[in-house]
Design a protein around this motif. Structure first.
Motif, mmCIF file in Angstrom:
data_model
loop_
_atom_site.group_PDB
_atom_site.id
_atom_site.type_symbol
_atom_site.label_atom_id
_atom_site.label_comp_id
_atom_site.label_asym_id
_atom_site.label_seq_id
_atom_site.Cartn_x
_atom_site.Cartn_y
_atom_site.Cartn_z
ATOM 1 N N UNK A 158 51.428 9.259 6.436
ATOM 2 C CA UNK A 158 50.221 8.468 6.690
ATOM 3 C C UNK A 158 50.225 7.149 5.955
ATOM 4 N N UNK A 159 50.679 7.152 4.697
ATOM 5 C CA UNK A 159 50.727 5.904 3.919
ATOM 6 C C UNK A 159 51.736 4.925 4.524
ATOM 7 N N UNK A 160 52.919 5.449 4.884
ATOM 8 C CA UNK A 160 53.938 4.580 5.484
ATOM 9 C C UNK A 160 53.458 4.017 6.811
ATOM 10 N N UNK A 161 52.842 4.875 7.632
ATOM 11 C CA UNK A 161 52.326 4.392 8.915
ATOM 12 C C UNK A 161 51.215 3.376 8.707
ATOM 13 N N UNK A 162 50.417 3.530 7.654
ATOM 14 C CA UNK A 162 49.372 2.558 7.351
ATOM 15 C C UNK A 162 49.982 1.195 7.066
ATOM 16 N N UNK A 163 51.054 1.179 6.301
ATOM 17 C CA UNK A 163 51.711 -0.085 5.965
ATOM 18 C C UNK A 163 52.306 -0.754 7.200
ATOM 19 N N UNK A 164 53.029 0.038 8.001
ATOM 20 C CA UNK A 164 53.678 -0.551 9.165
ATOM 21 C C UNK A 164 52.670 -0.935 10.250
ATOM 22 N N UNK A 165 51.573 -0.204 10.360
ATOM 23 C CA UNK A 165 50.535 -0.596 11.323
ATOM 24 C C UNK A 165 49.922 -1.933 10.924
ATOM 25 N N UNK A 166 49.672 -2.129 9.623
ATOM 26 C CA UNK A 166 49.139 -3.408 9.151
ATOM 27 C C UNK A 166 50.144 -4.532 9.390
ATOM 28 N N UNK A 167 51.433 -4.251 9.124
ATOM 29 C CA UNK A 167 52.461 -5.266 9.335
ATOM 30 C C UNK A 167 52.575 -5.639 10.806
ATOM 31 N N UNK A 168 52.536 -4.636 11.681
ATOM 32 C CA UNK A 168 52.644 -4.897 13.116
ATOM 33 C C UNK A 168 51.425 -5.659 13.631
ATOM 34 N N UNK A 169 50.243 -5.277 13.176
ATOM 35 C CA UNK A 169 49.033 -5.987 13.601
ATOM 36 C C UNK A 169 49.062 -7.438 13.131
ATOM 37 N N UNK A 170 49.516 -7.654 11.902
ATOM 38 C CA UNK A 170 49.628 -9.034 11.396
ATOM 39 C C UNK A 170 50.660 -9.817 12.192
ATOM 40 N N UNK A 171 51.757 -9.178 12.562
ATOM 41 C CA UNK A 171 52.823 -9.850 13.302
ATOM 42 C C UNK A 171 52.334 -10.324 14.667
ATOM 43 N N UNK A 172 51.475 -9.534 15.313
ATOM 44 C CA UNK A 172 50.980 -9.915 16.634
ATOM 45 C C UNK A 172 49.794 -10.873 16.553
ATOM 46 N N UNK A 173 48.942 -10.693 15.561
ATOM 47 C CA UNK A 173 47.711 -11.483 15.527
ATOM 48 C C UNK A 173 47.916 -12.873 14.919
ATOM 49 N N UNK A 174 48.913 -13.046 14.069
ATOM 50 C CA UNK A 174 49.113 -14.343 13.417
ATOM 51 C C UNK A 174 49.371 -15.462 14.431
ATOM 52 N N UNK A 175 50.348 -15.326 15.368
ATOM 53 C CA UNK A 175 50.551 -16.414 16.330
ATOM 54 C C UNK A 175 49.356 -16.646 17.235
ATOM 55 N N UNK A 176 48.582 -15.602 17.498
ATOM 56 C CA UNK A 176 47.400 -15.794 18.346
ATOM 57 C C UNK A 176 46.342 -16.600 17.590
ATOM 58 N N UNK A 177 46.184 -16.326 16.284
ATOM 59 C CA UNK A 177 45.264 -17.146 15.491
ATOM 60 C C UNK A 177 45.744 -18.593 15.416
ATOM 61 N N UNK A 178 47.050 -18.772 15.306
ATOM 62 C CA UNK A 178 47.607 -20.122 15.285
ATOM 63 C C UNK A 178 47.350 -20.833 16.607
ATOM 64 N N UNK A 179 47.531 -20.099 17.713
ATOM 65 C CA UNK A 179 47.280 -20.683 19.032
ATOM 66 C C UNK A 179 45.814 -21.051 19.194
ATOM 67 N N UNK A 180 44.935 -20.223 18.675
ATOM 68 C CA UNK A 180 43.502 -20.516 18.764
ATOM 69 C C UNK A 180 43.166 -21.787 17.990
ATOM 70 N N UNK A 181 43.752 -21.924 16.797
ATOM 71 C CA UNK A 181 43.514 -23.140 16.012
ATOM 72 C C UNK A 181 44.067 -24.368 16.725
ATOM 73 N N UNK A 182 45.218 -24.197 17.400
ATOM 74 C CA UNK A 182 45.796 -25.324 18.127
ATOM 75 C C UNK A 182 44.909 -25.735 19.302
ATOM 76 N N UNK A 183 44.352 -24.769 20.015
ATOM 77 C CA UNK A 183 43.429 -25.102 21.109
ATOM 78 C C UNK A 183 42.201 -25.840 20.579
ATOM 79 N N UNK A 184 41.701 -25.402 19.418
ATOM 80 C CA UNK A 184 40.554 -26.084 18.826
ATOM 81 C C UNK A 184 40.905 -27.529 18.481
#
Length: 447
Positions: A158-184
């Motif tokens: 559970x702890x390992x999956x918690x870490x990798x789930x956070x890493x995967x979510x950050x990996x996908x959401x970071x470029x989308x946040x960057x794209x949102x800032x670029x559109x703004x």
């Protein structure tokens, strides 16, 4: 962190935790206590059987006494009268289980019969250290211990999956946040923002989206720069005729006897402004895609011949000639009016830049790739090689072009018409002198 991050995080974390619990629980349920003792049971019975065969009952008794002092499975040796070789109590249930194990296919040597030198046949079988031992200790059988699920492996998973789930979510959401800032940033008018340097070495759909965004912003920047340039050029083009109009009006007021000359000047400048506005409207409609239907059957032979005939009247005034070499059949699909205007602009441009006594040659031919090629060449001064593409830009004038040679919109309109008909147009200097403009149009263009 945005909402998308938490959605990715919770979804992947729950999926991984469920997988860990499911796999761990399945392994736990499929691993009862007796199966975990299968290997030591088999080894103990094999050792006892060898001792009985080669050492006799006395050697076996010594071995079993020594084994009873270790936390290992107890081996029983029962003769034909169901008496253990060490005198230990043996229940009927134990004998039934031993015979079942011996007769099963997955015995793996945990129960077998051995004929001893004393004439007796012994049934050797092992039980986990949960049955009565010689030292008097009693231990519950493994399957009766009330074993708990493997908590530590599940917790670690559970702890390992918690870490990798956070890493995967950050990996996908970071470029989308960057794209949102670029559109703004783009919505605020900052068209110099680019995402390719921010994406780094990513090679996925999100990086492709970033590159598409860069292409879009670059195109928007080009269009806006072109719009500013067009507005600047239009104001410049209108300023001159308006100044001449004001001068002609002032002259008419100061010299009433020359009113006729002033009116002719006013009329000429008005026609010039009307032509400029008309060409601007045409160019604007072409760039906006407002071209009407492009599904007419157009006979290019007839169209080019009409253009050449009209150009001969204009060429006669400057003393040059217009000759045409047509095809037997040249049918394309498109808009006849727009194609007529495009070819006319190219031919008139050639007539305008041809010297007195020069020749404007119009040649039509069909290429092997099912396109009709129209070449219009003159014997003028040509253009610098660096300007061979720029002459199709609105209001562009080459350094060799006279200031009174029009507004610089004719070739721009021609290019956009040809591109709208899925064709191509380009210019090159003729080796013998002059400029040659080539138009390629596909045969049988679909509507």
């Amino acid at each position: 962190m945005g909402r998308l991050f938490w959605k990715f995080f919770i979804f992947f974390w729950l999926a991984q935790v469920t997988s860990v619990i499911g796999v761990g629980g399945a392994m736990w349920l499929r691993s009862p206590g007796m199966e975990r003792f299968r290997a030591p049971q088999s080894s103990a019975v094999a050792a006892a059987a060898s001792t009985l065969r080669y050492g006799g009952p006395e050697a076996l008794r010594w071995l079993l006494r020594e084994q009873s002092r270790e936390p290992a499975p107890s081996v029983f040796a029962v003769d034909e009268n169901n008496r253990d070789i060490l005198g230990r109590p043996v229940s009927e249930t134990m004998l039934v289980q031993a015979n079942q194990i011996r007769g099963s296919q997955d015995n793996f040597g945990s129960a077998e019969k051995v004929a001893a030198a004393d004439g007796h046949t012994y049934l050797l079988f092992a039980q986990p250290p949960s049955y009565p031992r010689l030292d008097g200790r009693m231990e519950p059988p493994p399957h009766d211990r009330g074993m708990l699920p493997p908590v530590m492996p599940l917790l670690a998973g559970g702890v390992v999956s918690l870490f990798f789930a956070a890493l995967l979510a950050w990996y996908f959401s970071k470029p989308i946040r960057t794209l949102r800032a670029a559109f703004a940033a783009v919505s605020n008018g900052l068209l110099d923002v680019r995402l390719a340097p921010v994406m780094g070495s990513r090679r996925d759909e999100l990086s492709d989206l970033g590159r598409d965004f860069d292409s879009m912003v670059q195109r928007l920047q080009q269009l806006m720069d072109g719009q500013r340039r067009v507005l600047h050029d239009v104001s410049h083009e209108l300023r001159s005729p308006l100044a001449r109009l004001q001068a002609a009006i002032g002259l008419a007021r100061q010299q009433p006897e020359r009113i006729e000359d002033s009116m002719m000047r006013i009329e000429r400048e008005a026609v010039r402004m009307d032509t400029l506005v008309s060409e601007l409207l045409t160019l604007s409609r072409l760039e906006a895609g407002m071209m009407g239907k492009l599904n007419e059957q157009v006979d290019l032979n007839e169209l080019v011949s009409d253009v050449a005939e009209d150009a001969r009247f204009e060429a006669a005034a400057s003393g040059c000639r217009v000759e045409i070499e047509a095809l037997s059949r040249a049918i394309v699909r498109g808009n006849a009016e727009l194609l007529h205007r495009a070819v006319e602009n190219v031919v008139r441009n050639a007539v305008k830049h041809s010297p007195s006594g020069g020749l404007v040659a119009i040649k039509m031919q069909k290429n092997h790739n099912q396109t009709i090629c129209i070449t219009v060449s003159d014997q003028g001064g040509g253009v610098p090689e660096a300007d061979s593409y720029a002459i199709f830009e609105p209001f562009f004038r080459s350094a060799q072009t006279k200031a009174s040679d029009g507004h610089g919109l004719g070739l721009a309109i021609a290019q956009r018409v040809i591109i709208a008909h899925q064709g191509e147009i380009y210019a090159r200097n003729h080796p013998g002198g002059g400029l040659c403009i080539t138009i390629n149009l596909p045969v049988g263009l679909a509507a």
